[in-house]
Design a protein around this motif. Structure first.
Motif, PDB file in Angstrom:
ATOM      1  N   ARG A  41      28.493  17.923  19.210  1.00  0.00           N
ATOM      2  CA  ARG A  41      28.189  19.221  18.593  1.00  0.00           C
ATOM      3  C   ARG A  41      27.414  20.116  19.548  1.00  0.00           C
ATOM      4  O   ARG A  41      27.636  21.319  19.584  1.00  0.00           O
ATOM      5  N   ASN A  42      26.496  19.521  20.304  1.00  0.00           N
ATOM      6  CA  ASN A  42      25.790  20.311  21.319  1.00  0.00           C
ATOM      7  C   ASN A  42      26.753  20.792  22.394  1.00  0.00           C
ATOM      8  O   ASN A  42      26.664  21.926  22.860  1.00  0.00           O
ATOM      9  N   ARG A  43      27.655  19.907  22.817  1.00  0.00           N
ATOM     10  CA  ARG A  43      28.641  20.288  23.823  1.00  0.00           C
ATOM     11  C   ARG A  43      29.514  21.425  23.308  1.00  0.00           C
ATOM     12  O   ARG A  43      29.813  22.370  24.020  1.00  0.00           O
ATOM     13  N   LEU A  44      29.910  21.335  22.041  1.00  0.00           N
ATOM     14  CA  LEU A  44      30.698  22.401  21.423  1.00  0.00           C
ATOM     15  C   LEU A  44      29.929  23.721  21.471  1.00  0.00           C
ATOM     16  O   LEU A  44      30.504  24.774  21.772  1.00  0.00           O
ATOM     17  N   GLY A  45      28.651  23.669  21.205  1.00  0.00           N
ATOM     18  CA  GLY A  45      27.819  24.874  21.282  1.00  0.00           C
ATOM     19  C   GLY A  45      27.838  25.485  22.671  1.00  0.00           C
ATOM     20  O   GLY A  45      27.854  26.715  22.819  1.00  0.00           O
ATOM     21  N   ASN A  46      27.849  24.637  23.700  1.00  0.00           N
ATOM     22  CA  ASN A  46      27.925  25.146  25.077  1.00  0.00           C
ATOM     23  C   ASN A  46      29.216  25.922  25.300  1.00  0.00           C
ATOM     24  O   ASN A  46      29.217  26.984  25.918  1.00  0.00           O
ATOM     25  N   TYR A  47      30.328  25.385  24.813  1.00  0.00           N
ATOM     26  CA  TYR A  47      31.601  26.091  24.952  1.00  0.00           C
ATOM     27  C   TYR A  47      31.573  27.407  24.184  1.00  0.00           C
ATOM     28  O   TYR A  47      32.015  28.440  24.681  1.00  0.00           O
ATOM     29  N   ASN A  48      31.062  27.380  22.971  1.00  0.00           N
ATOM     30  CA  ASN A  48      31.087  28.579  22.140  1.00  0.00           C
ATOM     31  C   ASN A  48      30.143  29.671  22.632  1.00  0.00           C
ATOM     32  O   ASN A  48      30.354  30.841  22.334  1.00  0.00           O
ATOM     33  N   TYR A  53      33.880  35.034  20.262  1.00  0.00           N
ATOM     34  CA  TYR A  53      34.475  34.787  18.947  1.00  0.00           C
ATOM     35  C   TYR A  53      34.150  33.404  18.395  1.00  0.00           C
ATOM     36  O   TYR A  53      34.527  33.072  17.281  1.00  0.00           O
ATOM     37  N   ARG A  54      33.469  32.583  19.192  1.00  0.00           N
ATOM     38  CA  ARG A  54      33.099  31.220  18.788  1.00  0.00           C
ATOM     39  C   ARG A  54      34.320  30.448  18.290  1.00  0.00           C
ATOM     40  O   ARG A  54      34.296  29.800  17.258  1.00  0.00           O
ATOM     41  N   GLY A  55      35.403  30.520  19.073  1.00  0.00           N
ATOM     42  CA  GLY A  55      36.670  29.947  18.650  1.00  0.00           C
ATOM     43  C   GLY A  55      36.892  28.492  18.997  1.00  0.00           C
ATOM     44  O   GLY A  55      37.895  27.905  18.589  1.00  0.00           O
ATOM     45  N   PHE A  56      35.985  27.873  19.757  1.00  0.00           N
ATOM     46  CA  PHE A  56      36.159  26.461  20.096  1.00  0.00           C
ATOM     47  C   PHE A  56      35.830  25.595  18.885  1.00  0.00           C
ATOM     48  O   PHE A  56      34.957  25.927  18.085  1.00  0.00           O
ATOM     49  N   ALA A  57      36.533  24.483  18.758  1.00  0.00           N
ATOM     50  CA  ALA A  57      36.302  23.547  17.659  1.00  0.00           C
ATOM     51  C   ALA A  57      36.536  22.128  18.153  1.00  0.00           C
ATOM     52  O   ALA A  57      37.318  21.900  19.072  1.00  0.00           O
ATOM     53  N   ILE A  58      35.839  21.190  17.539  1.00  0.00           N
ATOM     54  CA  ILE A  58      36.096  19.779  17.812  1.00  0.00           C
ATOM     55  C   ILE A  58      37.356  19.420  17.035  1.00  0.00           C
ATOM     56  O   ILE A  58      37.361  19.479  15.807  1.00  0.00           O
ATOM     57  N   PHE A  59      38.397  19.051  17.770  1.00  0.00           N
ATOM     58  CA  PHE A  59      39.631  18.628  17.120  1.00  0.00           C
ATOM     59  C   PHE A  59      39.512  17.192  16.633  1.00  0.00           C
ATOM     60  O   PHE A  59      39.937  16.854  15.539  1.00  0.00           O
ATOM     61  N   PHE A  60      38.880  16.335  17.470  1.00  0.00           N
ATOM     62  CA  PHE A  60      38.752  14.924  17.133  1.00  0.00           C
ATOM     63  C   PHE A  60      37.710  14.319  18.050  1.00  0.00           C
ATOM     64  O   PHE A  60      37.551  14.756  19.190  1.00  0.00           O
TER      65      PHE A  60
END
Length: 131
Positions: A41-48, A53-60
């Motif tokens: 989730r922290n890594r996802l925050g880095n991408y976003n 648009y905060r379009g990145f999401a964890i797919f799996f």
């Protein structure tokens, strides 16, 4: 008087963590990234943070006792299929990467960790969304 120094503490590096598939279906629907993190989730925050648009999401994501080896094996299997790559980014349908990641887990000794995965964009909504 002799100075006493504090004992040096060594940082132990744990290899337990998640191997994740992150994508941005709105901007790059055919590209996914396969990476590893103790906290996806922290890594996802880095991408976003890099996407207005905060379009990145964890797919799996799956938990491994050795996520370093699991990530490398997932990259290797994707590459062996001839999938175009740019570092840890792959031009690959996310469902295919998910199946390969699940195979890596089944082939590893992490069968006991199989059900410890993060909720993904395909799971029911959470109070704390993954996006």
């Amino acid at each position: 008087m002799k100075k006493t120094s504090k004992p040096k503490t060594t940082k132990t590096r744990t290899s337990k963590g998640y191997v994740y598939i992150i994508w941005n279906p709105a901007q790059w629907p055919s590209w996914i990234t396969v990476g590893r993190s103790v906290n996806p989730r922290n890594r996802l925050g880095n991408y976003n943070r890099s996407d207005p648009y905060r379009g990145f999401a964890i797919f799996f994501a799956l938990l491994f006792s050795d996520c370093i080896t699991a990530e490398a094996e997932t990259h290797k299997r994707l590459s062996m299929l001839g999938i175009p790559t740019a570092g840890e980014w792959f031009e690959c349908p996310p469902d295919l990467a998910k199946e390969i990641l699940k195979e890596v887990q089944l082939d590893s000794l992490d069968r006991g960790l199989r059900d410890e995965r993060l909720p993904t964009c395909h799971d029911p909504p959470l109070d704390d969304p993954v996006r």
